[in-house]
Design a protein around this motif. Structure first.
Motif, PDB file in Angstrom:
ATOM      1  N   LEU A 188       1.365   6.958  -6.636  1.00 39.98           N
ATOM      2  CA  LEU A 188       0.298   7.905  -6.959  1.00 39.98           C
ATOM      3  C   LEU A 188       0.671   9.336  -6.593  1.00 39.98           C
ATOM      4  N   VAL A 189       1.418   9.516  -5.517  1.00 41.67           N
ATOM      5  CA  VAL A 189       1.897  10.858  -5.181  1.00 41.67           C
ATOM      6  C   VAL A 189       2.800  11.357  -6.304  1.00 41.67           C
ATOM      7  N   GLN A 190       3.681  10.503  -6.789  1.00 43.04           N
ATOM      8  CA  GLN A 190       4.602  10.872  -7.864  1.00 43.04           C
ATOM      9  C   GLN A 190       3.860  11.123  -9.177  1.00 43.04           C
ATOM     10  N   ALA A 191       2.732  10.444  -9.390  1.00 35.60           N
ATOM     11  CA  ALA A 191       1.952  10.614 -10.621  1.00 35.60           C
ATOM     12  C   ALA A 191       1.248  11.962 -10.676  1.00 35.60           C
ATOM     13  N   GLY A 192       1.029  12.558  -9.520  1.00 32.80           N
ATOM     14  CA  GLY A 192       0.368  13.857  -9.497  1.00 32.80           C
ATOM     15  C   GLY A 192      -1.136  13.747  -9.613  1.00 32.80           C
ATOM     16  N   ARG A 237       0.838  -1.204   0.000  1.00 36.11           N
ATOM     17  CA  ARG A 237       0.000   0.000   0.000  1.00 36.11           C
ATOM     18  C   ARG A 237       0.867   1.246   0.000  1.00 36.11           C
ATOM     19  N   PHE A 238       1.950   1.223   0.761  1.00 34.77           N
ATOM     20  CA  PHE A 238       2.843   2.374   0.767  1.00 34.77           C
ATOM     21  C   PHE A 238       3.439   2.586  -0.628  1.00 34.77           C
ATOM     22  N   ALA A 239       3.829   1.505  -1.289  1.00 34.21           N
ATOM     23  CA  ALA A 239       4.394   1.613  -2.638  1.00 34.21           C
ATOM     24  C   ALA A 239       3.369   2.182  -3.617  1.00 34.21           C
ATOM     25  N   ALA A 240       2.119   1.729  -3.517  1.00 34.98           N
ATOM     26  CA  ALA A 240       1.069   2.236  -4.402  1.00 34.98           C
ATOM     27  C   ALA A 240       0.805   3.715  -4.131  1.00 34.98           C
ATOM     28  N   PHE A 241       0.741   4.084  -2.850  1.00 40.38           N
ATOM     29  CA  PHE A 241       0.506   5.483  -2.503  1.00 40.38           C
ATOM     30  C   PHE A 241       1.643   6.359  -2.994  1.00 40.38           C
ATOM     31  N   ARG A 242       2.858   5.930  -2.791  1.00 34.80           N
ATOM     32  CA  ARG A 242       4.020   6.705  -3.247  1.00 34.80           C
ATOM     33  C   ARG A 242       3.997   6.880  -4.763  1.00 34.80           C
TER      34      ARG A 242
END
Length: 106
Positions: free
Chosen positions: A25-29, A18-23
């Motif tokens: 998505l943060v990078q995707a903007g 989940r942390f990897a997915a969230f990170r």
């Protein structure tokens, strides 16, 4: 932010996938990424990813939107900001400043 919401957000992020997915998505903007693109980037089966995205959504950390036949997920940075503010107010501003500096490259 209420304590129970902060705990839900922290609990959701306290799992590696989940942390990897969230990170990601943060990078995707704000444009986000489709579930299939997230699964491919993380080399994760779609069924597993679906579970993790549901947990992040329930914690208020991501939001899904329908775009044609795809579901696009985007990080809810306002939730992350509220979480940081909550931690700053409950843990002290020095600890929060240090966290913000560490999160800046994300």
């Amino acid at each position: 932010m209420q304590t129970n919401l902060a705990i839900a957000a922290l609990s959701a992020l306290a799992q590696e996938s989940r942390f990897a997915a969230f990170r990601l998505l943060v990078q995707a903007g704000p444009q986000g990424k489709s579930a299939s693109n997230i699964a491919a980037a993380l080399e994760m089966p779609a069924s597993s990813l679906s579970f993790h995205l549901k947990e992040l959504t329930h914690a208020g950390l991501v939001s899904p939107r329908q775009q044609g036949r795809y579901i696009i997920y985007a990080a809810r940075l306002e939730t992350l900001q509220r979480l940081m503010e909550f931690l700053a107010s409950t843990c002290g501003s020095a600890g929060a400043q240090s966290m913000q500096e560490r999160l800046a490259p994300v």
